[in-house]
Design an enzyme around this catalytic site. Structure first.
Site, short mmCIF file in Angstrom:
data_model
loop_
_atom_site.label_atom_id
_atom_site.label_comp_id
_atom_site.label_asym_id
_atom_site.label_seq_id
_atom_site.Cartn_x
_atom_site.Cartn_y
_atom_site.Cartn_z
N SER A 69 0.79 -1.23 0.00
CA SER A 69 0.00 0.00 0.00
C SER A 69 0.83 1.28 0.00
O SER A 69 0.36 2.32 -0.46
CB SER A 69 -0.94 0.01 1.21
OG SER A 69 -0.20 -0.06 2.42
N HIS B 278 -5.24 -3.79 -2.55
CA HIS B 278 -4.97 -2.76 -3.56
C HIS B 278 -4.82 -3.32 -4.96
O HIS B 278 -4.50 -2.58 -5.89
CB HIS B 278 -3.72 -1.97 -3.17
CG HIS B 278 -3.86 -1.22 -1.89
ND1 HIS B 278 -4.36 0.07 -1.84
CD2 HIS B 278 -3.61 -1.59 -0.60
CE1 HIS B 278 -4.38 0.48 -0.57
NE2 HIS B 278 -3.95 -0.51 0.19
N LYS C 243 -11.96 0.22 -1.63
CA LYS C 243 -10.94 0.85 -2.46
C LYS C 243 -11.45 0.85 -3.91
O LYS C 243 -12.35 1.60 -4.24
CB LYS C 243 -9.61 0.14 -2.26
CG LYS C 243 -9.10 0.29 -0.82
CD LYS C 243 -7.80 -0.41 -0.58
CE LYS C 243 -7.27 -0.13 0.83
NZ LYS C 243 -8.12 -0.63 1.91
#
Length: 391
Positions: free
Chosen positions: A175, A203, A235
């Site tokens: 990240s 991610h 996300k």
């Protein structure tokens, strides 16, 4: 009693004090933060789906059927049809046999790791793993061995000299650095040394791999290669919550053992319906991934030409290495003065001496937005005070 005020003042003097911004309106590249219009380059909304009309319609349309709150834990009376449909959808999307819907990515990592390893077991963790992975390892009470970032050879040596139950856990996309773990090699050494591999692809889901199925899918790895896949939904998916997917046996085991799943109220079922709609968008909309990756490519080329030190990342996470905390804060503030929101990341989130600006890109941003960022970076180069950066 500890002097909490003094500790806070020490953090301020060290450039480590953190503040919250009050955002008004929806999450999107152009937002209002603390009453000021800013162009954001620090969100994890990589595909621009947090404010997508179809997802909001799906949420509104589900509310009359599901109601609002989850009301109870999944094991009491909180497991709704909408939760079940989302879990089936997530299993299909990730190419796994089964899935569980968690409230947050932090809770997923804490619950999964502490359930799958315990006293007498050994967990092997990448040195740059997310805080939620680190805390899950600590909570497990297992022996923890950290291997150098992405160092498969070092991991293999550790595995070879260790007996008993072994768990290897890694981020799929890191990240703060934006790089991708060597997943194929990790899977190979885990098979060779009878270790259970857990990948947190928070991610990577939505961004990498065919149809956005993540870094594990991009590496061509199956459920047998990566038995436990964790991902977040707040996300690139643009909603909220998290999931873990894998073999039915392991998912059943987690239902019995993962405390952060057992002892918390289920997420709003309407949110699960909206998440299904968002996954549908991700599967069929390669244009969004192409848009964000196009921005990444151009940024890397032009920011490097300006003299900025970029980290080795091919994902929407594009850190600018700065080094010391005061300079990182000064550069972040200078960009904000020019109408841009880019966060300075400092220890303990990153190692001491590796403060950076974490630039992130979204499919919701335009070429003109990137022009604004690059122009501002050009004007602010002098703040780094490096001899190779001309003013």
């Amino acid at each position: 009693m500890r002097d909490f005020a003094l500790e806070l003042e020490d953090r301020k003097q060290a450039g480590l004090y953190r503040i919250r911004r009050q955002v008004t309106g929806p999450q999107q590249p152009s937002l209002i933060a603390d009453g000021k219009p800013l162009l954001s380059f620090c969100s994890n909304d990589y595909l621009g789906l947090a404010n997508h009309p179809a997802n909001m319609d799906a949420l509104r349309n589900a509310l009359p059927e599901t109601g609002l709150g989850g009301a109870s834990s999944h094991l009491i009376c909180g497991h709704h049809d909408a939760h079940h449909r989302l879990e089936q959808r997530l299993a299909d999307f990730t190419g796994r046999s089964s899935a569980l819907f968690f409230s947050t990515g932090y809770m997923a990592n804490m619950g999964v790791i502490s359930a799958l390893a315990g006293r007498g077991d050994t967990i092997f963790s990448d040195r740059l793993n997310h805080a939620s992975i680190i805390d899950g390892c600590i909570l497990s009470r297992a022996r923890i061995r950290r291997y150098g970032h992405g160092d498969v050879a070092a991991l293999e040596s550790m595995l070879a000299e260790t007996t008993g139950h072994k768990l290897v856990v890694t981020d799929g996309v890191f990240s703060m650095d934006g790089d991708v773990a060597p997943l194929a090699d990790l899977a190979r050494v885990c098979r060779a040394h009878d270790a259970l591999l857990v990948v947190d692809d928070a991610h990577g889901i939505g961004v990498l791999g065919p149809q956005g199925r993540g870094s594990v899918a991009e590496s061509g790895l199956s459920e047998a290669d990566v038995p436990v896949l964790i991902g977040t939904l707040g996300k690139a998916v643009g909603t909220s919550g998290a999931f873990v997917s894998g073999p039915v046996l392991l998912m059943d085991y987690l239902v019995q053992k993962a405390r952060t799943y057992i002892y918390t109220t289920a997420m709003p079922p309407a949110l699960a319906s909206a998440t299904c709609a968002s996954i549908d968008l991700i599967e069929r909309d390669d244009a969004r991934r192409q848009q964000v990756m196009g921005l990444v490519s151009r940024f890397r080329l032009e920011a490097s030409a300006l003299g900025y030190e970029l980290m080795d990342s091919r994902t929407p996470i594009q850190p600018i290495m700065v080094g010391d905390n005061p300079t990182a804060l000064a550069l972040s503030q200078a960009l904000e003065d020019r109408g841009l929101l880019v966060s300075a990341i400092r220890p303990p989130t990153v190692p001491v001496g590796e403060a950076r600006l974490r630039v992130t890109f979204s499919a919701g941003q335009s070429r003109e937005d990137l022009d604004c960022l690059l122009n501002a970076l050009s004007e602010c180069r002098h703040l780094l005070q490096k001899p190779d950066l001309a003013i």
